[in-house]
Design a protein around this motif. Structure first.
Motif, PDB file in Angstrom:
ATOM      1  N   THR A   1       0.804  -1.220   0.000  1.00  0.00           N
ATOM      2  CA  THR A   1       0.000   0.000   0.000  1.00  0.00           C
ATOM      3  C   THR A   1       0.839   1.274   0.000  1.00  0.00           C
ATOM      4  OG1 THR A   1      -0.176  -0.373   2.372  1.00  0.00           O
ATOM      5  CG2 THR A   1      -2.100  -0.910   1.035  1.00  0.00           C
ATOM      6  N   ASP A   2       1.971   1.264   0.729  1.00  0.00           N
ATOM      7  CA  ASP A   2       2.755   2.505   0.798  1.00  0.00           C
ATOM      8  C   ASP A   2       3.379   2.836  -0.555  1.00  0.00           C
ATOM      9  OD1 ASP A   2       4.368   0.286   1.087  1.00  0.00           O
ATOM     10  OD2 ASP A   2       5.853   1.313   2.322  1.00  0.00           O
ATOM     11  N   ASP A   3       3.852   1.811  -1.272  1.00  0.00           N
ATOM     12  CA  ASP A   3       4.427   2.055  -2.589  1.00  0.00           C
ATOM     13  C   ASP A   3       3.352   2.527  -3.561  1.00  0.00           C
ATOM     14  OD1 ASP A   3       6.857   1.236  -1.637  1.00  0.00           O
ATOM     15  OD2 ASP A   3       6.610  -0.835  -2.293  1.00  0.00           O
ATOM     16  N   ALA A   4       2.201   1.884  -3.513  1.00  0.00           N
ATOM     17  CA  ALA A   4       1.093   2.266  -4.396  1.00  0.00           C
ATOM     18  C   ALA A   4       0.708   3.734  -4.170  1.00  0.00           C
ATOM     19  CB  ALA A   4      -0.108   1.352  -4.165  1.00  0.00           C
ATOM     20  N   ALA A   5       0.658   4.135  -2.898  1.00  0.00           N
ATOM     21  CA  ALA A   5       0.298   5.521  -2.594  1.00  0.00           C
ATOM     22  C   ALA A   5       1.355   6.477  -3.136  1.00  0.00           C
ATOM     23  CB  ALA A   5       0.131   5.702  -1.086  1.00  0.00           C
ATOM     24  N   ASP A   6       2.636   6.087  -3.037  1.00  0.00           N
ATOM     25  CA  ASP A   6       3.697   6.944  -3.577  1.00  0.00           C
ATOM     26  C   ASP A   6       3.528   7.143  -5.078  1.00  0.00           C
ATOM     27  OD1 ASP A   6       4.786   7.167  -1.099  1.00  0.00           O
ATOM     28  OD2 ASP A   6       6.396   5.706  -1.416  1.00  0.00           O
ATOM     29  N   ILE A   7       3.224   6.057  -5.782  1.00  0.00           N
ATOM     30  CA  ILE A   7       3.014   6.153  -7.231  1.00  0.00           C
ATOM     31  C   ILE A   7       1.848   7.098  -7.534  1.00  0.00           C
ATOM     32  CG2 ILE A   7       2.244   4.883  -9.281  1.00  0.00           C
ATOM     33  CD1 ILE A   7       4.877   3.895  -8.796  1.00  0.00           C
ATOM     34  N   LEU A   8       0.738   6.919  -6.836  1.00  0.00           N
ATOM     35  CA  LEU A   8      -0.427   7.777  -7.090  1.00  0.00           C
ATOM     36  C   LEU A   8      -0.083   9.241  -6.842  1.00  0.00           C
ATOM     37  CD1 LEU A   8      -3.413   5.693  -5.700  1.00  0.00           C
ATOM     38  CD2 LEU A   8      -2.880   6.240  -8.078  1.00  0.00           C
TER      39      LEU A   8
ATOM     40  N   GLU B   1     -10.101   1.946 -11.168  1.00  0.00           N
ATOM     41  CA  GLU B   1      -9.840   0.683 -11.862  1.00  0.00           C
ATOM     42  C   GLU B   1      -9.370  -0.417 -10.908  1.00  0.00           C
ATOM     43  OE1 GLU B   1     -10.292  -0.185 -14.899  1.00  0.00           O
ATOM     44  OE2 GLU B   1     -10.418   1.633 -16.124  1.00  0.00           O
ATOM     45  N   LEU B   2      -9.078  -0.056  -9.666  1.00  0.00           N
ATOM     46  CA  LEU B   2      -8.600  -1.071  -8.712  1.00  0.00           C
ATOM     47  C   LEU B   2      -9.721  -2.048  -8.390  1.00  0.00           C
ATOM     48  CD1 LEU B   2      -6.491   1.116  -6.254  1.00  0.00           C
ATOM     49  CD2 LEU B   2      -5.608  -0.663  -7.771  1.00  0.00           C
ATOM     50  N   ILE B   3      -9.396  -3.341  -8.414  1.00  0.00           N
ATOM     51  CA  ILE B   3     -10.429  -4.351  -8.201  1.00  0.00           C
ATOM     52  C   ILE B   3     -10.574  -4.727  -6.732  1.00  0.00           C
ATOM     53  CG2 ILE B   3     -11.139  -6.711  -8.748  1.00  0.00           C
ATOM     54  CD1 ILE B   3      -9.396  -6.226 -11.391  1.00  0.00           C
ATOM     55  N   ASP B   4      -9.417  -4.927  -6.055  1.00  0.00           N
ATOM     56  CA  ASP B   4      -9.437  -5.318  -4.651  1.00  0.00           C
ATOM     57  C   ASP B   4      -9.892  -4.126  -3.793  1.00  0.00           C
ATOM     58  OD1 ASP B   4      -8.849  -5.853  -2.013  1.00  0.00           O
ATOM     59  OD2 ASP B   4      -7.031  -6.979  -2.475  1.00  0.00           O
ATOM     60  N   GLU B   5     -11.137  -4.189  -3.297  1.00  0.00           N
ATOM     61  CA  GLU B   5     -11.742  -3.060  -2.579  1.00  0.00           C
ATOM     62  C   GLU B   5     -10.921  -2.642  -1.356  1.00  0.00           C
ATOM     63  OE1 GLU B   5     -14.673  -1.259  -2.711  1.00  0.00           O
ATOM     64  OE2 GLU B   5     -15.197  -1.988  -4.708  1.00  0.00           O
ATOM     65  N   GLN B   6     -10.532  -3.634  -0.561  1.00  0.00           N
ATOM     66  CA  GLN B   6      -9.820  -3.357   0.685  1.00  0.00           C
ATOM     67  C   GLN B   6      -8.482  -2.678   0.386  1.00  0.00           C
ATOM     68  OE1 GLN B   6     -10.825  -3.798   3.888  1.00  0.00           O
ATOM     69  NE2 GLN B   6      -8.918  -2.736   4.382  1.00  0.00           N
ATOM     70  N   HIS B   7      -7.791  -3.209  -0.604  1.00  0.00           N
ATOM     71  CA  HIS B   7      -6.515  -2.652  -1.021  1.00  0.00           C
ATOM     72  C   HIS B   7      -6.695  -1.198  -1.455  1.00  0.00           C
ATOM     73  CE1 HIS B   7      -2.346  -3.279  -2.151  1.00  0.00           C
ATOM     74  NE2 HIS B   7      -2.549  -2.899  -3.401  1.00  0.00           N
ATOM     75  N   ALA B   8      -7.710  -0.955  -2.277  1.00  0.00           N
ATOM     76  CA  ALA B   8      -7.984   0.401  -2.762  1.00  0.00           C
ATOM     77  C   ALA B   8      -8.250   1.343  -1.602  1.00  0.00           C
ATOM     78  CB  ALA B   8      -9.174   0.374  -3.726  1.00  0.00           C
ATOM     79  N   GLU B   9      -9.033   0.865  -0.644  1.00  0.00           N
ATOM     80  CA  GLU B   9      -9.382   1.690   0.513  1.00  0.00           C
ATOM     81  C   GLU B   9      -8.118   2.068   1.306  1.00  0.00           C
ATOM     82  OE1 GLU B   9     -12.110   0.426   3.965  1.00  0.00           O
ATOM     83  OE2 GLU B   9     -13.297   0.247   2.120  1.00  0.00           O
ATOM     84  N   ASP B  10      -7.264   1.056   1.512  1.00  0.00           N
ATOM     85  CA  ASP B  10      -6.026   1.296   2.261  1.00  0.00           C
ATOM     86  C   ASP B  10      -5.148   2.329   1.556  1.00  0.00           C
ATOM     87  OD1 ASP B  10      -6.707  -0.456   4.216  1.00  0.00           O
ATOM     88  OD2 ASP B  10      -5.479  -2.125   3.474  1.00  0.00           O
ATOM     89  N   ILE B  11      -5.058   2.203   0.231  1.00  0.00           N
ATOM     90  CA  ILE B  11      -4.214   3.133  -0.528  1.00  0.00           C
ATOM     91  C   ILE B  11      -4.750   4.552  -0.425  1.00  0.00           C
ATOM     92  CG2 ILE B  11      -3.380   3.734  -2.830  1.00  0.00           C
ATOM     93  CD1 ILE B  11      -3.504   0.735  -3.518  1.00  0.00           C
ATOM     94  N   VAL B  12      -6.053   4.701  -0.632  1.00  0.00           N
ATOM     95  CA  VAL B  12      -6.664   6.024  -0.570  1.00  0.00           C
ATOM     96  C   VAL B  12      -6.462   6.625   0.813  1.00  0.00           C
ATOM     97  CG1 VAL B  12      -8.848   7.274  -0.686  1.00  0.00           C
ATOM     98  CG2 VAL B  12      -8.312   5.517  -2.382  1.00  0.00           C
ATOM     99  N   ASP B  13      -6.564   5.776   1.834  1.00  0.00           N
ATOM    100  CA  ASP B  13      -6.307   6.192   3.204  1.00  0.00           C
ATOM    101  C   ASP B  13      -4.936   6.836   3.355  1.00  0.00           C
ATOM    102  OD1 ASP B  13      -8.241   5.883   5.084  1.00  0.00           O
ATOM    103  OD2 ASP B  13      -7.102   4.410   6.248  1.00  0.00           O
ATOM    104  N   LEU B  14      -3.955   6.191   2.773  1.00  0.00           N
ATOM    105  CA  LEU B  14      -2.571   6.657   2.912  1.00  0.00           C
ATOM    106  C   LEU B  14      -2.343   7.990   2.208  1.00  0.00           C
ATOM    107  CD1 LEU B  14      -0.439   3.416   2.504  1.00  0.00           C
ATOM    108  CD2 LEU B  14      -0.984   4.669   4.583  1.00  0.00           C
ATOM    109  N   LEU B  15      -3.132   8.253   1.141  1.00  0.00           N
ATOM    110  CA  LEU B  15      -2.956   9.489   0.382  1.00  0.00           C
ATOM    111  C   LEU B  15      -3.231  10.719   1.238  1.00  0.00           C
ATOM    112  CD1 LEU B  15      -4.533   8.592  -3.072  1.00  0.00           C
ATOM    113  CD2 LEU B  15      -2.122   8.854  -2.507  1.00  0.00           C
ATOM    114  N   ARG B  16      -3.975  10.517   2.336  1.00  0.00           N
ATOM    115  CA  ARG B  16      -4.338  11.647   3.181  1.00  0.00           C
ATOM    116  C   ARG B  16      -3.150  12.246   3.929  1.00  0.00           C
ATOM    117  NH1 ARG B  16      -7.358  10.771   7.644  1.00  0.00           N
ATOM    118  NH2 ARG B  16      -7.035   8.525   7.621  1.00  0.00           N
TER     119      ARG B  16
END
Lengths: 433, 433
Positions: free
Chosen positions: B78-85, B99-114
């Motif tokens: 999740t931390d790497d994904a957030a860095d890319i975003l 486009e992210l399929i895994d809901e939980q993963h997507a939620e975690d990433i969006v969380d980190l963007l904050r």
């Protein structure tokens, strides 16, 4: 707190983490510090000693007897113990070693003393978990349990053959999920990153960073597994190297900090200032050679600090980029290509800055030829300064000298002199004196 | 290799470590790089993407569709994904997220963007292994097994209560040696170091270095466990911060390296050179104010580059020590004490250097009064430069500005101007013009 109740004090400190104990000891005077080190048992103090400020640690160790130091070392990891011994005077270190009771531990520590501080051998610890490829899973598990007692954190289990040669790596998961009678050979992962005892600290840290490793095995010249380097040592190594480079770039000999004594700080700073002084005198001497121009072309002399400053700035910029490129091992292309690129870069910067300077001097002084001379000189000085800044660290590195030495005052001083010489020569040619 | 056999190429690359794949991609042109990223499966390329040079990564990502980027992100922590975003333009990032399929993963990433990039929240990953304090050892083990699938390396098992509040830490050893029906509450170690999402990156790295931690849990404002920071991220953080400070001290805006284009390097270097140019013009203007002295006291003008250089060197030295002290958080005492210490230090250095300069100028020029004026001015300039170098970074830090900004060209330029002004004022007073 300090004066009376030692039992109570001991209780409080035993509860604390060793790093906190170290912080407390750092704040105390020597007598109090030694008192606390003697009061607590060596399991706690040995770890705290490693976290102490280096000066304070030296003082505390000086106040302990060889026997007391040996007691501390018994509790330390081999790499830390070797570091401590390296800091002690030779004769004391010898006495301390002879006081060590655990023979194997003593042997391991003495072993480590052989290696250069800045190599994988100097960074590694002997503590690791290794198993023979010919054992079975069951034999392995019980043997591992015994070994793991001495190892604070098991990062990986290393597999060796009968000659102690590194053969691979084992994951705890594979070990636990394999049938009890499987030979280790069949479970072991044969691909494992490793370094040799001679690998430089920079290289070890680069490999560990690249592959995100938390520990890396170290082999000797015969491929035998002799130790491992852990990430916490690499973190310390990276931090120290970065501080050293930063201080060199700022004209400070390594290893001082803001809280050191005025005397220590002077020893670190004065030599570089003397270098600057000599450079300044050199610049004055060069200018003195053109002193006959001063009456007619006074304005030339007004811009010498500007020329010197720009030469210094450009030199520092280009050397810093080269030093970092060398440190990260990502410089591509030959020295010739580097220099060509720096020339192009300096020309681009130089043209812009020369135009700005010409605009100012022409409007302020109104003399076309003098303004032209000053600006063209600036342009030439920037190119030469960029070349010197690029070439010197590359040349030092090729000769095995730390290129960081070339940054800071060294490059500013030599560029000051060069810059002013070039400036007057070009100005003279243009004005036609 | 590049032109024909994609099956064979795929085979070769699949065998390599992702960090090596990244190195290869870095060397290729864009078209080839994108071809390889699309060829390999996203498990390998997602890790390789993280290791790429930033510029190359931006270019590759630009050439991929949001759907393709999303595929890569699915495989990332999740931390790497957030860095890319964070690196992508907002509208593209939005598309990728949808486009992210895994809901939980997507939620975690969006969380980190904050969270701010330079805070524990920005550094942490969501992947961790946590257990409830009310579970028993058996329930815990099976639950852990499921969680551990998503976590590359299990450093610690964290214990939380029903509200997700962090209660302690569990060692694998304790878990495996305890009876199956024991409640976790009784096995868990209640003392655990943690940081909050707002803790600065510097502070996190200091704590982890101090206690030699390999991972540290992160809690939110309600003490709920929300993530963990691992040592490999901290190693990257430390390296980046050190490079940034080093570059600022050398007059380079952050984030360039030797292989960047001439245009990028110019953008990073030119502003500081313009600053130096303005400073030099300022110095020339000040000297211009004393131009009427040039005929009688030409020698005064010969030493202006020396004065400027010494003022710059002293300023850089004292600011570097303060910047490092601030970074390591080990500055003791008040600003007043710091300044007093710097005065004493500068006086000691200043006296020695002034005597050396006097000896030279008196023997070279033979004029007592001029030599005295030059040396005493040097002494005064050194003290002022030391004070400026000490005060400015401390003041910036107090206002929440990065003190490293005050090093390098900024301090040299302002000290050049100050130094030359002081020099002429004092010289004038002593010679009595």
């Amino acid at each position: 707190i300090e004066s009376d109740n030692s039992v109570q004090l001991e209780h409080i400190l035993e509860e604390l983490h060793f790093a906190d104990v170290a912080e407390i000891i750092d704040e105390l005077n020597l007598e109090q510090a030694v008192y606390i080190v003697k009061l607590l048992d060596s399991e706690k103090t040995s770890e705290a000693l490693m976290e102490l400020d280096e000066d304070q640690r030296d003082r505390v160790l000086n106040a302990l007897s060889p026997k007391e130091i040996a007691d501390e070392l018994e509790e330390m990891d081999t790499d830390d113990a070797a570091d401590i011994l390296n800091e002690l005077p030779d004769n004391i270190a010898q006495e301390v070693i002879s006081e060590l009771i655990d023979e194997q531990h003593a042997e391991d520590i003495v072993d480590l003393l052989r290696y250069e501080e800045n190599s994988a051998g100097g960074l590694m610890a002997k503590e690791l978990v290794k198993v023979n490829e010919n054992w079975t899973v069951t034999g392995c598990v019980s043997e591992m349990r015994a070994q793991a007692e001495n190892v604070t954190r098991v990062h990986s289990i290393y597999v060796v053959d009968n000659n102690d040669k590194l053969k691979g790596r084992l994951s705890l998961k594979d070990l636990l999920t394999s049938p009890a009678s499987t030979p280790i050979k069949d479970v072991c992962k044969p691909k494992v990153d490793y370094v040799t005892v001679k690998t430089s600290g920079e290289e070890v840290s680069r490999i560990m960073r690249k592959y995100d490793l938390e520990a890396i095995p170290v082999v000797d010249e015969l491929d035998r597994l002799v130790g491992r380097v852990t990430i916490d040592d690499i973190v310390d190594f990276i931090t120290e190297e970065a501080e050293k480079d930063y201080q060199l770039a700022s004209g400070i000999s390594q290893d001082v900090e803001a809280n050191d004594s005025i005397w220590d700080l002077t020893k670190a700073r004065l030599p570089w200032l003397v270098l600057g002084l000599v450079g300044g005198i050199g610049a004055a001497a060069i200018m003195g050679g053109f002193e006959h121009l001063i009456k007619e072309y006074a304005v030339l002399f007004l811009f010498t600090p500007l020329i010197a400053a720009m030469a210094g700035n450009v030199g520092v910029q280009s050397s810093a980029i080269i030093v970092q490129g060398i440190a990260n091992d990502d410089l591509k292309g030959s020295i010739g290509n580097r220099l060509l690129k720096e020339i192009l870069l300096a020309m681009l910067n130089g043209v812009i800055l020369a135009i700005l300077l010409f605009a100012y001097t022409f409007f302020a002084e109104g003399e076309f030829l003098t303004s032209l001379a000053i600006s063209i000189s600036l342009f030439a000085v920037i190119i030469v300064a960029g070349l010197v800044g690029t070439f010197v660290p590359l040349a030092l590195h090729k000769r095995g000298i730390d290129p960081a030495l070339a940054t800071g005052p060294f490059i500013t001083t030599s560029n000051d002199i060069f810059g002013i010489l070039i400036y007057f020569l070009i100005a003279k040619a243009i004005i036609g004196i």
